[in-house]
Design a protein around this motif. Sequence first.
Motif, short mmCIF file in Angstrom:
data_model
loop_
_atom_site.label_atom_id
_atom_site.label_comp_id
_atom_site.label_asym_id
_atom_site.label_seq_id
_atom_site.Cartn_x
_atom_site.Cartn_y
_atom_site.Cartn_z
N ALA A 325 -66.66 -30.55 -7.10
CA ALA A 325 -66.72 -29.45 -8.06
C ALA A 325 -67.60 -29.79 -9.25
N SER A 326 -67.97 -28.74 -10.00
CA SER A 326 -68.64 -28.92 -11.29
C SER A 326 -67.84 -28.29 -12.42
N ARG A 327 -67.00 -27.32 -12.12
CA ARG A 327 -66.21 -26.63 -13.14
C ARG A 327 -65.19 -27.56 -13.77
N THR A 328 -64.93 -27.37 -15.06
CA THR A 328 -63.99 -28.23 -15.76
C THR A 328 -62.59 -28.15 -15.17
N SER A 329 -62.11 -26.95 -14.85
CA SER A 329 -60.74 -26.80 -14.36
C SER A 329 -60.54 -27.51 -13.03
N ARG A 330 -61.56 -27.50 -12.16
CA ARG A 330 -61.46 -28.18 -10.87
C ARG A 330 -61.62 -29.69 -11.02
N CYS A 331 -62.53 -30.12 -11.92
CA CYS A 331 -62.81 -31.55 -12.06
C CYS A 331 -61.73 -32.28 -12.85
N ARG A 332 -60.95 -31.57 -13.62
CA ARG A 332 -60.04 -32.20 -14.57
C ARG A 332 -59.09 -33.20 -13.92
N LYS A 333 -58.73 -32.97 -12.68
CA LYS A 333 -57.75 -33.81 -11.98
C LYS A 333 -58.35 -35.06 -11.35
N LEU A 334 -59.68 -35.16 -11.25
CA LEU A 334 -60.29 -36.18 -10.40
C LEU A 334 -59.95 -37.61 -10.80
N HIS A 335 -59.88 -37.90 -12.09
CA HIS A 335 -59.59 -39.28 -12.50
C HIS A 335 -58.22 -39.73 -12.03
N ASN A 336 -57.33 -38.80 -11.74
CA ASN A 336 -56.01 -39.16 -11.25
C ASN A 336 -55.97 -39.42 -9.75
N LEU A 337 -57.13 -39.31 -9.09
CA LEU A 337 -57.22 -39.76 -7.70
C LEU A 337 -57.48 -41.26 -7.63
N VAL A 338 -57.97 -41.85 -8.70
CA VAL A 338 -58.27 -43.28 -8.72
C VAL A 338 -56.98 -44.07 -8.47
N ASN A 339 -57.07 -45.09 -7.60
CA ASN A 339 -55.93 -45.95 -7.29
C ASN A 339 -54.74 -45.16 -6.75
N SER A 340 -55.04 -44.23 -5.86
CA SER A 340 -53.99 -43.41 -5.25
C SER A 340 -54.03 -43.57 -3.73
N ILE A 341 -53.10 -42.89 -3.07
CA ILE A 341 -53.05 -42.85 -1.61
C ILE A 341 -53.17 -41.39 -1.20
N VAL A 342 -54.11 -41.09 -0.33
CA VAL A 342 -54.33 -39.73 0.14
C VAL A 342 -54.02 -39.68 1.63
N ILE A 343 -53.05 -38.85 1.99
CA ILE A 343 -52.70 -38.63 3.39
C ILE A 343 -53.33 -37.33 3.84
N LEU A 344 -54.23 -37.40 4.80
CA LEU A 344 -54.84 -36.20 5.37
C LEU A 344 -54.08 -35.81 6.62
N ASP A 345 -53.24 -34.81 6.51
CA ASP A 345 -52.51 -34.32 7.67
C ASP A 345 -53.45 -33.48 8.53
N GLU A 346 -53.31 -33.58 9.85
CA GLU A 346 -54.18 -32.87 10.79
C GLU A 346 -55.65 -33.15 10.44
N ALA A 347 -56.00 -34.44 10.44
CA ALA A 347 -57.33 -34.86 10.00
C ALA A 347 -58.45 -34.26 10.85
N GLN A 348 -58.12 -33.84 12.06
CA GLN A 348 -59.16 -33.26 12.93
C GLN A 348 -59.64 -31.91 12.43
N GLN A 349 -58.97 -31.35 11.43
CA GLN A 349 -59.36 -30.05 10.91
C GLN A 349 -60.46 -30.12 9.86
N ILE A 350 -60.94 -31.32 9.53
CA ILE A 350 -62.06 -31.41 8.59
C ILE A 350 -63.26 -30.67 9.18
N PRO A 351 -63.80 -29.67 8.48
CA PRO A 351 -64.89 -28.87 9.05
C PRO A 351 -66.11 -29.73 9.38
N ARG A 352 -66.60 -29.58 10.60
CA ARG A 352 -67.70 -30.42 11.07
C ARG A 352 -68.96 -30.24 10.22
N ASP A 353 -69.21 -29.04 9.71
CA ASP A 353 -70.40 -28.80 8.88
C ASP A 353 -70.40 -29.62 7.60
N PHE A 354 -69.24 -30.19 7.24
CA PHE A 354 -69.12 -30.96 6.00
C PHE A 354 -68.72 -32.41 6.27
#
Length: 731
Positions: A325-354
């Motif tokens: 993102a570039s918008r402030t409201s969307r970016c505001r949370k990003l620093h709280n991803l640092v040193n975290s654990i992200v579980i991607l459920d149904e990982a096969q659903q990641i769009p192939r174009d991306f």
Amino acid sequence: MQKVAKLSGTRADEFQSAGWGVAAGLWHDLGKYRGAFQEYIRDASGFERENAHVENPQRVTHSTAGAVHAINQWPSVPGYIIAYLIAGHHAGLPDWSGNRGSLQFRLQEAGPEYSEAMAARIPEYLLRADQPEVPYQARSTDSISLWMRLLFSCLVDADFLDTESYMAPERVNQRGRLPKLSELHPVFFERMSRLQKASDDTSLNCTRKAIFDACQRSAPEPSGIFGLTVPTGGGKTLASLGFALEHARKHGKLRVIYAIPFTSIIEQNAAVFREFLGEEAVLEHHSSLDVDPGSERAGSRLAAENWDAPLIVTTNVQLFESLFASRTSRCRKLHNLVNSIVILDEAQQIPRDFHEPITRVMQQMSDHFGVTWVLCTATQPDLGKQLDAFGGVLHTGLDNIREIIPDPAELAGQLKRVDIEMPPNPDETTSWESLAEQLSQEDCVLVVVNKRQDARTLYDLLPEGSDTYHLSANMCAEHRSRILAEIRHKLSERRGGSEMPLRVVSTQLIEAGVDVDFPVVYRAMAGLDSIAQAAGRCNREGRMADRGRVVVFQPEQLPPPGFLRQAAQVTLKLLRSGQLNEPLSPQAIQAFFTDLNTQGDRDKHGICKLLKAESSPDAPLGIQFREAAEKFRLIDDRGVGVVVPFCPEEYEETPVDQWLAMLEQDGSQKWVHRKLQRYSVTLPESLAKQLHVLGAIYERAGKFVVEYSHYHPIWGVQAPDSLIPAESTVI
């Protein structure tokens, strides 16, 4: 500005960038010393809390002066790093070039603003800051843009919180009340132990415990990227959470983010987590969520602004679009991803174009910012590096994915609860009339089709006198949730001895982890991953004496053009070549994804190129932040959202009219907008336009609303047959 600098520096210190955060905080509001801005504050601010961080043409701008000052203080790349952050701290990170909002244009036009600000009596301590070194995370032209977005997150969150402490101190008191992740560890494992002791000693429960134990054995391993390949029904939701909590305890991780492809199952999973961890431990952040500002969960509502919570349950869209993102409201949370654990459920659903930008940001977050990823799925996609026949890199992918399950093939055999019946002749199609005849012989059956119109056509052909249900995206979320509750109740009655036939016709939305359990499932030809998901709704709990049946049929039309059709064609190719004797085996799934991945563009919209830092004499640091954000859309925007007049049984008339009337009086009531999201449907743009011309859709309170007569109590939005697009799909 000193307070913002301190807050911003503290957040940036989590990724060894405190000095950068401090400098951005010190200089971000230098433009407010302008006389014109001071006059604006005194006479024409029109204070609005929700809009305090949004610039518009009526306000006196102030964010470019600090950007110019940063470049003057720290020439070349360091100054431009800070300039991007400061110039965007209200309107969002800008592009380097291309329009009047670009950083290049604003710097060229900033002379008067900067001169006027510097002519004021700005304290000297605000104008000076020691230039820190560029950290290792930012020393690549490919990775510096992510590091800058994390710095931007630190700045804007600090700025929001500083403004909030002055303008809305009552909100400050509601923050910080959520438990810490370390406090949840003993709560979860104590309740998990009780559940395991109380469970029957069945083969399925023993296998689920073995999966949970495998997760615990892997949890002490170093931070990185893990795969958790578990067939549907293996208990991977709780097993993955157990891994995350133990991994967090071992490595000091700060929070867990559980990302799910579809909103249809977020509430289901969040309810499970709350059962184990308590009401206040879980933050839901998705479009269908409604939290009354006066409720006990108001603290969670505030935490959703910056993800300052121990466990966040969200969507892939919210997670990945925020990372780009570039918008402030969307970016505001990003620093709280640092040193975290992200579980991607149904990982096969990641769009192939991306795939390329997503896997690249995942790898960077893992390598540079302490994020552990868990790819959680029954059908593990191939997200690693891929080469062409000559050894050239087609797709960078992920490095060193560590599989948690020791032997996924053996586990697949242990959890095999269904037999897949593929079409004996892949080129022979089945008419809807013939399929309806077959279904009429089944007492309890689910059939999954590829298109909304297919679901309605088949529903109309099924015999009367039985419990027959329809599910598709033509129904709003509230409508679907209530129908699913009825279906689960009917399934429970059948287990209690009821003999009333139960038949359900659904589009693929039911495959997204929806917890239903049928003895027989029919699936229209699709990608092997979709067939596996449909199989997960069959004999899900292993209650049957024999295996369940999953019957794959070839309808007269393939899925709509695009990814769904390509996936179905790969399945047919494998079927014709004799490679699907065991369609759900890890070997078959791997063959499917290997073939599928050779098709299409992994970065269709050129996101990686836009975010790669370019250098020239005129542009020491050229990055197109805003253009990349606009192009990174995981959900196609061609759909049009419309509010529908669904009326639940307990209401005499739909509550939609009342909510729209409230918005007409005060359009700023966000909780009303969130209510209406559960009463909304996304239609193909062409169909929505035609319905609007017919008067079937009208505008009210700034929203498109469907007329009463065009929302059916069974299949939702109802359009004349002549208007239904031939390729209308579920999503």
